[in-house]
Design a protein around this motif. Structure first.
Motif, PDB file in Angstrom:
ATOM      1  N   GLY A  84       0.792  -1.227   0.000  1.00  0.00           N
ATOM      2  CA  GLY A  84       0.000   0.000   0.000  1.00  0.00           C
ATOM      3  C   GLY A  84       0.824   1.277   0.000  1.00  0.00           C
ATOM      4  N   GLN A  85       2.148   1.178   0.150  1.00  0.00           N
ATOM      5  CA  GLN A  85       2.978   2.379   0.117  1.00  0.00           C
ATOM      6  C   GLN A  85       3.332   2.724  -1.322  1.00  0.00           C
ATOM      7  N   LYS A  86       3.292   4.009  -1.622  1.00  0.00           N
ATOM      8  CA  LYS A  86       3.654   4.476  -2.963  1.00  0.00           C
ATOM      9  C   LYS A  86       5.068   4.046  -3.304  1.00  0.00           C
ATOM     10  N   GLY A  87       5.245   3.514  -4.494  1.00  0.00           N
ATOM     11  CA  GLY A  87       6.574   3.160  -4.970  1.00  0.00           C
ATOM     12  C   GLY A  87       7.059   1.795  -4.522  1.00  0.00           C
ATOM     13  N   ARG A  88       6.542   1.275  -3.430  1.00  0.00           N
ATOM     14  CA  ARG A  88       6.992  -0.028  -2.940  1.00  0.00           C
ATOM     15  C   ARG A  88       5.862  -1.042  -2.904  1.00  0.00           C
ATOM     16  N   GLY A  89       4.711  -0.584  -2.493  1.00  0.00           N
ATOM     17  CA  GLY A  89       3.587  -1.489  -2.269  1.00  0.00           C
ATOM     18  C   GLY A  89       3.119  -2.236  -3.493  1.00  0.00           C
ATOM     19  N   SER A  90       3.273  -1.631  -4.651  1.00  0.00           N
ATOM     20  CA  SER A  90       2.785  -2.290  -5.868  1.00  0.00           C
ATOM     21  C   SER A  90       3.499  -3.614  -6.127  1.00  0.00           C
ATOM     22  N   THR A  91       4.751  -3.734  -5.720  1.00  0.00           N
ATOM     23  CA  THR A  91       5.486  -4.991  -5.897  1.00  0.00           C
ATOM     24  C   THR A  91       4.826  -6.103  -5.099  1.00  0.00           C
ATOM     25  N   TRP A  92       4.495  -5.810  -3.845  1.00  0.00           N
ATOM     26  CA  TRP A  92       3.846  -6.820  -3.008  1.00  0.00           C
ATOM     27  C   TRP A  92       2.437  -7.107  -3.513  1.00  0.00           C
ATOM     28  N   GLU A  93       1.717  -6.068  -3.935  1.00  0.00           N
ATOM     29  CA  GLU A  93       0.366  -6.268  -4.469  1.00  0.00           C
ATOM     30  C   GLU A  93       0.388  -7.177  -5.693  1.00  0.00           C
ATOM     31  N   GLU A  94       1.331  -6.939  -6.600  1.00  0.00           N
ATOM     32  CA  GLU A  94       1.447  -7.785  -7.799  1.00  0.00           C
ATOM     33  C   GLU A  94       1.732  -9.236  -7.424  1.00  0.00           C
ATOM     34  N   CYS A  95       2.581  -9.427  -6.420  1.00  0.00           N
ATOM     35  CA  CYS A  95       2.888 -10.793  -5.969  1.00  0.00           C
ATOM     36  C   CYS A  95       1.640 -11.500  -5.468  1.00  0.00           C
ATOM     37  N   VAL A  96       0.800 -10.794  -4.741  1.00  0.00           N
ATOM     38  CA  VAL A  96      -0.431 -11.389  -4.216  1.00  0.00           C
ATOM     39  C   VAL A  96      -1.411 -11.666  -5.349  1.00  0.00           C
ATOM     40  N   ILE A  97      -1.614 -10.682  -6.207  1.00  0.00           N
ATOM     41  CA  ILE A  97      -2.618 -10.792  -7.267  1.00  0.00           C
ATOM     42  C   ILE A  97      -2.257 -11.865  -8.289  1.00  0.00           C
ATOM     43  N   THR A  98      -0.970 -11.962  -8.655  1.00  0.00           N
ATOM     44  CA  THR A  98      -0.561 -12.899  -9.717  1.00  0.00           C
ATOM     45  C   THR A  98      -0.044 -14.239  -9.190  1.00  0.00           C
ATOM     46  N   ASN A  99      -0.098 -14.436  -7.886  1.00  0.00           N
ATOM     47  CA  ASN A  99       0.395 -15.664  -7.284  1.00  0.00           C
ATOM     48  C   ASN A  99      -0.432 -16.860  -7.778  1.00  0.00           C
ATOM     49  N   PRO A 100       0.214 -17.908  -8.322  1.00  0.00           N
ATOM     50  CA  PRO A 100      -0.536 -19.074  -8.817  1.00  0.00           C
ATOM     51  C   PRO A 100      -1.335 -19.745  -7.697  1.00  0.00           C
ATOM     52  N   PRO A 101      -2.499 -20.270  -8.016  1.00  0.00           N
ATOM     53  CA  PRO A 101      -3.383 -20.859  -7.001  1.00  0.00           C
ATOM     54  C   PRO A 101      -2.773 -22.027  -6.215  1.00  0.00           C
ATOM     55  N   TRP A 112      -8.419  -8.346   2.280  1.00  0.00           N
ATOM     56  CA  TRP A 112      -8.165  -7.956   0.886  1.00  0.00           C
ATOM     57  C   TRP A 112      -7.535  -9.109   0.108  1.00  0.00           C
ATOM     58  N   MET A 113      -6.551  -9.762   0.725  1.00  0.00           N
ATOM     59  CA  MET A 113      -5.884 -10.878   0.051  1.00  0.00           C
ATOM     60  C   MET A 113      -6.882 -11.985  -0.272  1.00  0.00           C
ATOM     61  N   GLU A 114      -7.773 -12.281   0.653  1.00  0.00           N
ATOM     62  CA  GLU A 114      -8.781 -13.315   0.412  1.00  0.00           C
ATOM     63  C   GLU A 114      -9.717 -12.909  -0.718  1.00  0.00           C
ATOM     64  N   SER A 115     -10.063 -11.613  -0.784  1.00  0.00           N
ATOM     65  CA  SER A 115     -10.986 -11.154  -1.832  1.00  0.00           C
ATOM     66  C   SER A 115     -10.352 -11.180  -3.220  1.00  0.00           C
ATOM     67  N   VAL A 116      -9.055 -10.857  -3.342  1.00  0.00           N
ATOM     68  CA  VAL A 116      -8.439 -10.828  -4.672  1.00  0.00           C
ATOM     69  C   VAL A 116      -7.951 -12.203  -5.139  1.00  0.00           C
ATOM     70  N   THR A 117      -7.660 -13.103  -4.203  1.00  0.00           N
ATOM     71  CA  THR A 117      -7.171 -14.428  -4.605  1.00  0.00           C
ATOM     72  C   THR A 117      -8.277 -15.472  -4.612  1.00  0.00           C
ATOM     73  N   GLY A 118      -9.351 -15.218  -3.877  1.00  0.00           N
ATOM     74  CA  GLY A 118     -10.421 -16.202  -3.771  1.00  0.00           C
ATOM     75  C   GLY A 118     -10.031 -17.386  -2.886  1.00  0.00           C
ATOM     76  N   ARG A 119      -8.926 -17.259  -2.165  1.00  0.00           N
ATOM     77  CA  ARG A 119      -8.450 -18.338  -1.296  1.00  0.00           C
ATOM     78  C   ARG A 119      -8.578 -17.937   0.165  1.00  0.00           C
ATOM     79  N   LYS A 120      -8.805 -18.935   1.006  1.00  0.00           N
ATOM     80  CA  LYS A 120      -8.875 -18.681   2.443  1.00  0.00           C
ATOM     81  C   LYS A 120      -7.542 -18.107   2.913  1.00  0.00           C
ATOM     82  N   THR A 121      -7.612 -17.032   3.699  1.00  0.00           N
ATOM     83  CA  THR A 121      -6.415 -16.377   4.231  1.00  0.00           C
ATOM     84  C   THR A 121      -6.425 -16.493   5.742  1.00  0.00           C
ATOM     85  N   VAL A 122      -5.325 -16.938   6.295  1.00  0.00           N
ATOM     86  CA  VAL A 122      -5.204 -17.098   7.741  1.00  0.00           C
ATOM     87  C   VAL A 122      -4.170 -16.094   8.247  1.00  0.00           C
ATOM     88  N   LEU A 123      -4.570 -15.317   9.235  1.00  0.00           N
ATOM     89  CA  LEU A 123      -3.668 -14.343   9.843  1.00  0.00           C
ATOM     90  C   LEU A 123      -3.075 -14.962  11.103  1.00  0.00           C
TER      91      LEU A 123
END
Length: 120
Positions: free
Chosen positions: A9-26, A46-57
């Motif tokens: 979520g941080q400008k300039g850095r967060g997009s790398t982590w977001e891309e990893c979550v969004i494009t991560n193979p099932p 958010w991770m559960e909503s974009v991946t459709g997978r159960k997320t455990v914190l």
């Protein structure tokens, strides 16, 4: 594992982590690591909503499990980076060697005479 996950979520850095979550193979798991993530529950949702997978914190209770220590390394020795070995960002004594990260005037000034203070 994705270390320093609090950059999400941080400008300039967060997009790398977001891309990893969004494009991560099932067929893989995501392990996001951070000692300073203030909105972990929102991020997990958010991770559960974009991946459709159960997320455990998984949260560690209490203080930091491994204290931070800052050292400077050469090819011969390992020396503390700060005078106070337990000082530094996130370390037990804080950034300046004081919990609360304030500046203690007694650490900056020394008495030269009764009337005059002089900087080190």
């Amino acid at each position: 594992g994705l270390d320093e996950f609090h950059y999400m979520g941080q400008k300039g850095r967060g997009s790398t982590w977001e891309e990893c979550v969004i494009t991560n193979p099932p067929h893989t798991q995501i392990v996001g690591l951070s000692a300073t993530l203030p909105n972990a529950h929102r991020l997990a949702a958010w991770m559960e909503s974009v991946t459709g997978r159960k997320t455990v914190l998984v949260e560690a209770s209490g203080g930091r499990p491994v204290p931070l220590r800052y050292y400077f390394a050469t090819n011969r020795i390992l020396s503390p980076l700060f005078r106070d070995e337990q000082a530094g960002p996130g370390a037990p004594h804080g950034l300046l060697g004081l919990r609360g990260d304030g500046v203690d005037p007694s650490k900056i000034y020394k008495k030269k005479t009764k009337k005059k203070l002089e900087k080190y």
